[in-house]
Design a protein around this motif. Structure first.
Motif, PDB file in Angstrom:
ATOM      1  N   PRO A 182      26.628  22.217  46.076  1.00 46.17           N
ATOM      2  CA  PRO A 182      26.296  20.779  46.136  1.00 46.17           C
ATOM      3  C   PRO A 182      27.128  19.916  45.195  1.00 46.17           C
ATOM      4  O   PRO A 182      27.580  18.833  45.578  1.00 46.17           O
ATOM      5  CB  PRO A 182      24.808  20.755  45.766  1.00 46.17           C
ATOM      6  N   VAL A 183      27.352  20.362  43.962  1.00 42.73           N
ATOM      7  CA  VAL A 183      28.090  19.531  43.011  1.00 42.73           C
ATOM      8  C   VAL A 183      29.576  19.485  43.362  1.00 42.73           C
ATOM      9  O   VAL A 183      30.261  18.492  43.066  1.00 42.73           O
ATOM     10  CB  VAL A 183      27.880  20.024  41.564  1.00 42.73           C
ATOM     11  N   ALA A 194      30.762  19.344  46.479  1.00 41.23           N
ATOM     12  CA  ALA A 194      30.854  18.316  47.511  1.00 41.23           C
ATOM     13  C   ALA A 194      30.639  16.922  46.922  1.00 41.23           C
ATOM     14  O   ALA A 194      31.407  15.987  47.195  1.00 41.23           O
ATOM     15  CB  ALA A 194      29.820  18.593  48.604  1.00 41.23           C
ATOM     16  N   ALA A 195      29.616  16.772  46.099  1.00 43.94           N
ATOM     17  CA  ALA A 195      29.323  15.464  45.517  1.00 43.94           C
ATOM     18  C   ALA A 195      30.428  15.031  44.558  1.00 43.94           C
ATOM     19  O   ALA A 195      30.783  13.847  44.506  1.00 43.94           O
ATOM     20  CB  ALA A 195      27.983  15.504  44.793  1.00 43.94           C
ATOM     21  N   GLY A 196      30.960  15.969  43.779  1.00 44.55           N
ATOM     22  CA  GLY A 196      32.022  15.641  42.836  1.00 44.55           C
ATOM     23  C   GLY A 196      33.272  15.149  43.539  1.00 44.55           C
ATOM     24  O   GLY A 196      33.951  14.229  43.060  1.00 44.55           O
ATOM     25  N   VAL A 217      33.367  13.511  46.387  1.00 47.50           N
ATOM     26  CA  VAL A 217      33.077  12.149  46.850  1.00 47.50           C
ATOM     27  C   VAL A 217      33.162  11.152  45.698  1.00 47.50           C
ATOM     28  O   VAL A 217      33.769  10.081  45.819  1.00 47.50           O
ATOM     29  CB  VAL A 217      31.687  12.085  47.522  1.00 47.50           C
ATOM     30  N   VAL A 218      32.552  11.507  44.569  1.00 42.16           N
ATOM     31  CA  VAL A 218      32.558  10.603  43.412  1.00 42.16           C
ATOM     32  C   VAL A 218      33.978  10.382  42.901  1.00 42.16           C
ATOM     33  O   VAL A 218      34.379   9.248  42.588  1.00 42.16           O
ATOM     34  CB  VAL A 218      31.660  11.158  42.292  1.00 42.16           C
ATOM     35  N   PHE A 260      21.301  21.394  43.740  1.00 40.13           N
ATOM     36  CA  PHE A 260      21.171  19.971  44.077  1.00 40.13           C
ATOM     37  C   PHE A 260      20.814  19.157  42.833  1.00 40.13           C
ATOM     38  O   PHE A 260      21.260  18.015  42.683  1.00 40.13           O
ATOM     39  CB  PHE A 260      20.128  19.772  45.168  1.00 40.13           C
ATOM     40  N   VAL A 263      23.784  17.980  40.784  1.00 35.92           N
ATOM     41  CA  VAL A 263      24.525  16.804  41.251  1.00 35.92           C
ATOM     42  C   VAL A 263      24.230  15.592  40.368  1.00 35.92           C
ATOM     43  O   VAL A 263      25.096  14.742  40.132  1.00 35.92           O
ATOM     44  CB  VAL A 263      24.185  16.504  42.729  1.00 35.92           C
ATOM     45  N   LEU A 264      23.005  15.496  39.855  1.00 37.48           N
ATOM     46  CA  LEU A 264      22.635  14.369  38.995  1.00 37.48           C
ATOM     47  C   LEU A 264      23.466  14.330  37.720  1.00 37.48           C
ATOM     48  O   LEU A 264      23.577  13.273  37.076  1.00 37.48           O
ATOM     49  CB  LEU A 264      21.149  14.447  38.637  1.00 37.48           C
ATOM     50  N   LEU A 304      26.500  14.275  37.468  1.00 40.78           N
ATOM     51  CA  LEU A 304      27.662  13.408  37.637  1.00 40.78           C
ATOM     52  C   LEU A 304      27.434  12.045  36.999  1.00 40.78           C
ATOM     53  O   LEU A 304      28.364  11.267  36.821  1.00 40.78           O
ATOM     54  CB  LEU A 304      27.988  13.257  39.126  1.00 40.78           C
ATOM     55  N   ARG A 329      24.590  18.278  32.439  1.00 42.18           N
ATOM     56  CA  ARG A 329      24.592  19.338  33.442  1.00 42.18           C
ATOM     57  C   ARG A 329      23.665  20.468  33.027  1.00 42.18           C
ATOM     58  O   ARG A 329      22.854  20.958  33.815  1.00 42.18           O
ATOM     59  CB  ARG A 329      26.027  19.861  33.636  1.00 42.18           C
TER      60      ARG A 329
END
Length: 284
Positions: free
Chosen positions: A112-113, A115-117, A119-120, A171, A174-175, A177, A183
């Protein structure tokens, strides 16, 4: 002097050469100590230039201190890493094992991180890099850590959470970020929500840190190499070495503490830091 609500100061040369030695020591020790404790390394690294008026250290030093921290956690976690390696070998021979299950849990928790990382980083990685964000995240997630640690069960080990539990912790990661979230803090909090013992939650958080730091460091290193600025400097070597020592000491002390006590000191530190920063920001 930085405005109270601003982000990072203008960077020094990305190679990190010529930095004041005390600046280098502070950055390396702050990174090493805070990377694996539930108090947010990224938030503290944003605060260093904001509170001292030092220039930003540059990406080469960022990479160096992360590599030093990565080496420290790999040294500390050599036993579970060895089990994971043996599990992978057994899988290639068609056999399952506890080591393979731990490896798959760690990989699943990392997805999850990743993918999210991406995008960010692509669409606004610097939007949240401000002292005000760090202050609110430090305070809010510190309260969450305290409440969860106080009320959750303490009965489960890493083996007990399964793949769904690992994905839940992933998941939650992800927060992180959001600078100031931590972390380590949010993954340990998620582990405690699942009823994990404190030391077990911390150990799984350490294992999750390895691919997270490795991926972030590889991306930074790739960008530096493309820019033709990948020369290893004396400052980077010193910073990496200091980060390694301080991170290893911090991990050993934290794990010894969590085997017999709670997350309370870390939560109190976060409350004091977050509250103090908010007073500093908003006090006329």
């Amino acid at each position: 002097m930085l405005h109270r609500n601003s982000g990072r100061a203008a960077p020094v040369d990305s190679g990190g050469g010529g930095m004041i030695f005390m600046h280098l020591v502070v950055l390396a020790v702050v990174q090493g100590v805070t990377e694996f404790l539930p108090i947010s390394s990224s938030g503290h690294l944003i605060l260093v230039p904001a509170l001292t008026d030092w220039p930003d250290q540059g990406r080469m030093i960022d990479v160096a201190v992360h590599v030093g921290s990565l080496a420290a956690v790999m040294v500390y976690c050599w036993r579970p890493l060895g089990r994971m390696a043996l599990g992978l070998v057994a899988a290639l021979r068609g056999r399952g094992s506890a080591g393979l299950r731990l490896l798959l849990q760690t990989v699943l928790a990392t997805l999850p991180v990743v993918a999210a990382g991406f995008v960010v980083a692509r669409f606004g990685g610097d939007l949240l890099r401000g002292v005000e964000v760090v202050a609110w995240a430090t305070l809010g997630f510190g309260i969450l850590l305290w409440l969860v640690d106080r009320s959750a069960m303490t009965v489960r080990q890493i083996d007990h959470i399964g793949y769904r539990g690992a994905l839940f912790i992933g998941f939650a990661q992800v927060l992180a970020l959001i600078p100031g979230t931590s972390r380590a803090g949010i993954t340990m909090t998620a582990g405690r929500i699942l009823g994990m013992e404190r030391a077990a939650a911390a150990e799984f958080s350490l294992l999750m840190a390895i691919p997270a730091i490795l991926g972030a460091g590889a991306l930074e290193g790739y960008d530096l190499a493309r820019a033709g600025n990948w020369a290893l400097t004396g400052d980077a070597l010193i910073a990496g070495g200091l980060a390694f020592v301080s991170a290893l000491v911090a991990v050993v002390v934290m794990m010894a503490w969590l085997r017999r006590a709670s997350f309370m000191p870390f939560a109190v530190y976060r409350l004091l830091l977050g509250g103090g920063l908010l007073v500093w920001i908003y006090w006329p």
